[in-house]
Structure formats: structure tokens, C-alpha cells
Scaffold this motif. Structure first.
Motif, PDB file in Angstrom:
ATOM      1  N   GLN A 143       0.827  -1.206   0.000  1.00  0.00           N
ATOM      2  CA  GLN A 143       0.000   0.000   0.000  1.00  0.00           C
ATOM      3  C   GLN A 143       0.860   1.254   0.000  1.00  0.00           C
ATOM      4  O   GLN A 143       0.561   2.238  -0.689  1.00  0.00           O
ATOM      5  CB  GLN A 143      -0.934  -0.010   1.215  1.00  0.00           C
ATOM      6  CG  GLN A 143      -2.033  -1.060   1.128  1.00  0.00           C
ATOM      7  CD  GLN A 143      -2.800  -1.217   2.433  1.00  0.00           C
ATOM      8  OE1 GLN A 143      -2.278  -0.946   3.518  1.00  0.00           O
ATOM      9  NE2 GLN A 143      -4.039  -1.675   2.334  1.00  0.00           N
ATOM     10  N   GLN A 144       1.938   1.232   0.766  1.00  0.00           N
ATOM     11  CA  GLN A 144       2.857   2.364   0.781  1.00  0.00           C
ATOM     12  C   GLN A 144       3.432   2.619  -0.610  1.00  0.00           C
ATOM     13  O   GLN A 144       3.523   3.762  -1.056  1.00  0.00           O
ATOM     14  CB  GLN A 144       3.993   2.114   1.775  1.00  0.00           C
ATOM     15  CG  GLN A 144       3.577   2.167   3.233  1.00  0.00           C
ATOM     16  CD  GLN A 144       4.727   1.849   4.172  1.00  0.00           C
ATOM     17  OE1 GLN A 144       5.766   1.331   3.765  1.00  0.00           O
ATOM     18  NE2 GLN A 144       4.549   2.155   5.456  1.00  0.00           N
ATOM     19  N   GLN A 145       3.808   1.555  -1.272  1.00  0.00           N
ATOM     20  CA  GLN A 145       4.382   1.681  -2.608  1.00  0.00           C
ATOM     21  C   GLN A 145       3.386   2.311  -3.573  1.00  0.00           C
ATOM     22  O   GLN A 145       3.755   3.148  -4.402  1.00  0.00           O
ATOM     23  CB  GLN A 145       4.827   0.311  -3.124  1.00  0.00           C
ATOM     24  CG  GLN A 145       5.522   0.370  -4.486  1.00  0.00           C
ATOM     25  CD  GLN A 145       6.035  -0.982  -4.943  1.00  0.00           C
ATOM     26  OE1 GLN A 145       6.017  -1.949  -4.191  1.00  0.00           O
ATOM     27  NE2 GLN A 145       6.486  -1.057  -6.169  1.00  0.00           N
ATOM     28  N   VAL A 146       2.125   1.932  -3.450  1.00  0.00           N
ATOM     29  CA  VAL A 146       1.079   2.486  -4.313  1.00  0.00           C
ATOM     30  C   VAL A 146       0.956   3.991  -4.126  1.00  0.00           C
ATOM     31  O   VAL A 146       0.942   4.766  -5.092  1.00  0.00           O
ATOM     32  CB  VAL A 146      -0.273   1.799  -4.017  1.00  0.00           C
ATOM     33  CG1 VAL A 146      -1.441   2.626  -4.555  1.00  0.00           C
ATOM     34  CG2 VAL A 146      -0.308   0.405  -4.624  1.00  0.00           C
ATOM     35  N   VAL A 147       0.860   4.438  -2.866  1.00  0.00           N
ATOM     36  CA  VAL A 147       0.686   5.862  -2.580  1.00  0.00           C
ATOM     37  C   VAL A 147       1.924   6.646  -3.012  1.00  0.00           C
ATOM     38  O   VAL A 147       1.828   7.734  -3.587  1.00  0.00           O
ATOM     39  CB  VAL A 147       0.395   6.095  -1.081  1.00  0.00           C
ATOM     40  CG1 VAL A 147       0.287   7.579  -0.773  1.00  0.00           C
ATOM     41  CG2 VAL A 147      -0.896   5.379  -0.678  1.00  0.00           C
ATOM     42  N   GLN A 148       3.110   6.083  -2.746  1.00  0.00           N
ATOM     43  CA  GLN A 148       4.370   6.728  -3.124  1.00  0.00           C
ATOM     44  C   GLN A 148       4.481   6.874  -4.635  1.00  0.00           C
ATOM     45  O   GLN A 148       4.809   7.958  -5.151  1.00  0.00           O
ATOM     46  CB  GLN A 148       5.548   5.893  -2.603  1.00  0.00           C
ATOM     47  CG  GLN A 148       6.915   6.399  -3.028  1.00  0.00           C
ATOM     48  CD  GLN A 148       7.540   7.344  -2.025  1.00  0.00           C
ATOM     49  OE1 GLN A 148       7.354   7.207  -0.819  1.00  0.00           O
ATOM     50  NE2 GLN A 148       8.268   8.321  -2.518  1.00  0.00           N
ATOM     51  N   GLU A 149       4.209   5.808  -5.371  1.00  0.00           N
ATOM     52  CA  GLU A 149       4.308   5.856  -6.827  1.00  0.00           C
ATOM     53  C   GLU A 149       3.326   6.856  -7.418  1.00  0.00           C
ATOM     54  O   GLU A 149       3.657   7.585  -8.360  1.00  0.00           O
ATOM     55  CB  GLU A 149       4.058   4.466  -7.420  1.00  0.00           C
ATOM     56  CG  GLU A 149       5.205   3.489  -7.202  1.00  0.00           C
ATOM     57  CD  GLU A 149       4.913   2.115  -7.796  1.00  0.00           C
ATOM     58  OE1 GLU A 149       3.781   1.917  -8.303  1.00  0.00           O
ATOM     59  OE2 GLU A 149       5.812   1.255  -7.766  1.00  0.00           O
TER      60      GLU A 149
END
Length: 335
Positions: A256-262
Motif C-alpha cells: 500500500q505504501q508503494q502504491v501511494v508513493q508511486e
């Protein structure tokens, strides 16, 4: 029969457990996104909306988003308060310095004088970007990066100033953050620190003669029936910030963090490419609408910059620390 009954109960229990787990996993994480400046349809509003859409798309339905635009959750300070408290998860904000005056780094007058220098300083890995990341973490926010708009100026009614002397007698609205009032005072203006939501009324009623907090888009879009002059003084390079409440960030899975960051990086990169063209577009639109637009000469701009650095930067030494200011002095545009 006893053995069969035991197996049946076991299978039934397993099925119920699996159904509960499936129901829990199917329940998407919901993130509340907000901006303190920008209605639906504005560049900032559209950027926030797209950020939410990208998060939902990239998560494959694991994350849902709710988007709130300017004034839907309160004024600038109120929404930033909600963000720090975790009641607003994700923000495109124009930072308030009430939690940490070091956020005032972003409002240091005349750090840069050209688009090239500004974009290099604010880009990931740039010296201003690096300063902001640490400050945001200290107040409980995850810093993704800036959302640049461009150099701001002074929009005014009936009269304008291209020199410090000419600014005498002109009273302008400034942002309510340090060192916005102090900067405009150094440039010769009288000032009134007014929240964004109250600027229109202040202009209409004559409380102020102009507004000195924004790139020309905002003065054109909101105040062109009142403001008829705009001088691009370039005292601040205006940028929003893409951020997230740190507790909420740390409570998400790595995926989920990767999604928001990207998604944040995509929004940021788009704006870095679009900002200058966007600003030039609204300069033209403002002039077509009858607003008189002025760019100070290099000599006039350096007069402004010298005055602001001499009067405001020493104040910032006390407010945000000499160590940070020494970094600014070492990297700022030479005069």
C-alpha cells in the motif's frame, strides 16, 4: 458417525473463518485526501483528484479514496491541523508554520531567481527538497515532494509598484505564515496577514489594496473583477507539498505504501513538467482579461532581493536556525 460429525464441524468452522477473512480483506482501506487551496476543477484540485484515482487504480481496489477540496473541511490552518492529527490522511498543502517554524524554509524570500534554479532546488535530491523532508518528518508527516506553481507576485487595484519607493502606501494581503508579512514590509508595502478564505472580502471592502501571496493564476481566477495589475516580484517560488500523515503511512502494508508513493511521484513529475507552461498560460489569460502585467527589470528584481535578504534572512536565523540558513546562503542565487 462420530468421526464424520467431527469432520463436518471442522470443515464448517474453517469455512466460516475463511469467509470472515475474505470479508476483511475485501474491505478496502479508505484514505481521506484534501487540499487547503484549490476548488474542484482548479489545477490543484485536479492534481488531488488524479492522485486519488491513481491510488485506487494502482492498488487494484485495495485502497479507496475520498477527496475534499478547498474549504470543504475548513480553512488552511484547520485542514493542516486535521492532517497532523491524522483526520486527513493525504494532502496537497501549502505549509503552515504553526507546528514547526522550520517549514518557513519554503517561504524564504529570493532563494532562487530563475525557473531552472528553482526546479533544480525543489526536485528530488535538490537542496531545498532535502531540507523539507526532514522538517516534515519531525512534525509527523511523510514528505513525498513538492508540487511547484512558479514565482509569485503582487496583484493590486488601481496602482502598482516596481520599486520599493513606489510600494509606499500600498497595503497588501499576505499569507498568515512567517516570513510572508516581513518580506513584503522589506519590499516597502504595508501588510495585513489574512487567511486565504477571507481575501476576496478584504479586497472587495478595501481592507487591502492587493494580495501578495500567489502566482498569477489565483489572482486571475478569483479576483480579476477587483485586481487590475500584477507585478511578478518573484519574492517566493510557490509550491504546494504532497504529504501523508506519518502514523497512517506506517500503519499501511508495504504494498500500500508503494502504491501511494508511486502515485505521488507521478503527480509531482507531471507538475514539474507542466508548471512553467501553466504559469505562462495564465499570465496570458490575465492580460486578455484586462489585467496589466509587469516583470521588474533585473536591476529592480535585485533591489527587492537585496532588501529582503538583508532584512528578513537575519530574522530567519532566529526562527529556523542558523544551520539551515547557512545552507540557504551557500546555495541561493548570487546577487
Amino acid at each position: 458417525m462420530k468421526t464424520i460429525g467431527f469432520n463436518f464441524k471442522t470443515l464448517l468452522a474453517s469455512a466460516i473463518t475463511a469467509a470472515c477473512l475474505a470479508s476483511t480483506s475485501a474491505q478496502a482501506l479508505t484514505l481521506k485526501l484534501a487540499t487547503d487551496s484549490g476548488t474542484q476543477g482548479s489545477p490543484a484540485g485536479e492534481a488531488l483528484k488524479k492522485w486519488g484515482e491513481l491510488i485506487e487504480q494502482k492498488s487494484g481496489g485495495d485502497i479507496e479514496t475520498k477527496v475534499f477540496y478547498q474549504n470543504e473541511l475548513g480553512g488552511q490552518q484547520e485542514v493542516f491541523d486535521l492532517h497532523v492529527a491524522g483526520d486527513v490522511d493525504v494532502m496537497l498543502n501549502w505549509p503552515m508554520t504553526s507546528y514547526d517554524k522550520r517549514i518557513g524554509v519554503i517561504y524564504t524570500p529570493y532563494m532562487t531567481l530563475s525557473w531552472k534554479e528553482a526546479l533544480e532546488a525543489y526536485s528530488p535530491g535538490g537542496w531545498v527538497n532535502n531540507l523539507l523532508g526532514g522538517v516534515y518528518q519531525d512534525i509527523g508527516l511523510k514528505f513525498f515532494g513538492p508540487w511547484p506553481e512558479g514565482f509569485n507576485g503582487v496583484g493590486s487595484r488601481d496602482k502598482y509598484a516596481l520599486t520599493i519607493k513606489d510600494a509606499d502606501g500600498l497595503k497588501v494581503r499576505t499569507m498568515t505564515v512567517f516570513p510572508a508579512p516581513q518580506t513584503m514590509q522589506a519590499l516597502g508595502y504595508q501588510t495585513a496577514a489574512i487567511d486565504w478564505g477571507e481575501v476576496y472580502t478584504a479586497l472587495q471592502t478595501g481592507v487591502v489594496d492587493g494580495e501578495a501571496g500567489n502566482v498569477i493564476y489565483w489572482d486571475y481566477e478569483y479576483f480579476r473583477d477587483t485586481i487590475d495589475h500584477y507585478v511578478q516580484t518573484k519574492h517566493f517560488f510557490m509550491t504546494g507539498v504532497l504529504s501523508m500523515n506519518l502514523d497512517v503511512w506506517e500503519g499501511m502494508t508495504e504494498a500500500q505504501q508503494q502504491v501511494v508513493q508511486e502515485a505521488a511521484v507521478e503527480i509531482m513529475n507531471e507538475q514539474f513538467k507542466a508548471a512553467k507552461e501553466q504559469d505562462e498560460y495564465y499570465i496570458q489569460k490575465a492580460q486578455e482579461a484586462g489585467m496589466k502585467y509587469f516583470e521588474p527589470s533585473d536591476e529592480q528584481l535585485r533591489e527587492f532581493a537585496k532588501a529582503a535578504r538583508e532584512q528578513v534572512w537575519p530574522l530567519m536565523d532566529k526562527e529556523i536556525g542558523t544551520e539551515i540558513m547557512d545552507t540557504i546562503r551557500a546555495n541561493a542565487t548570487g546577487l
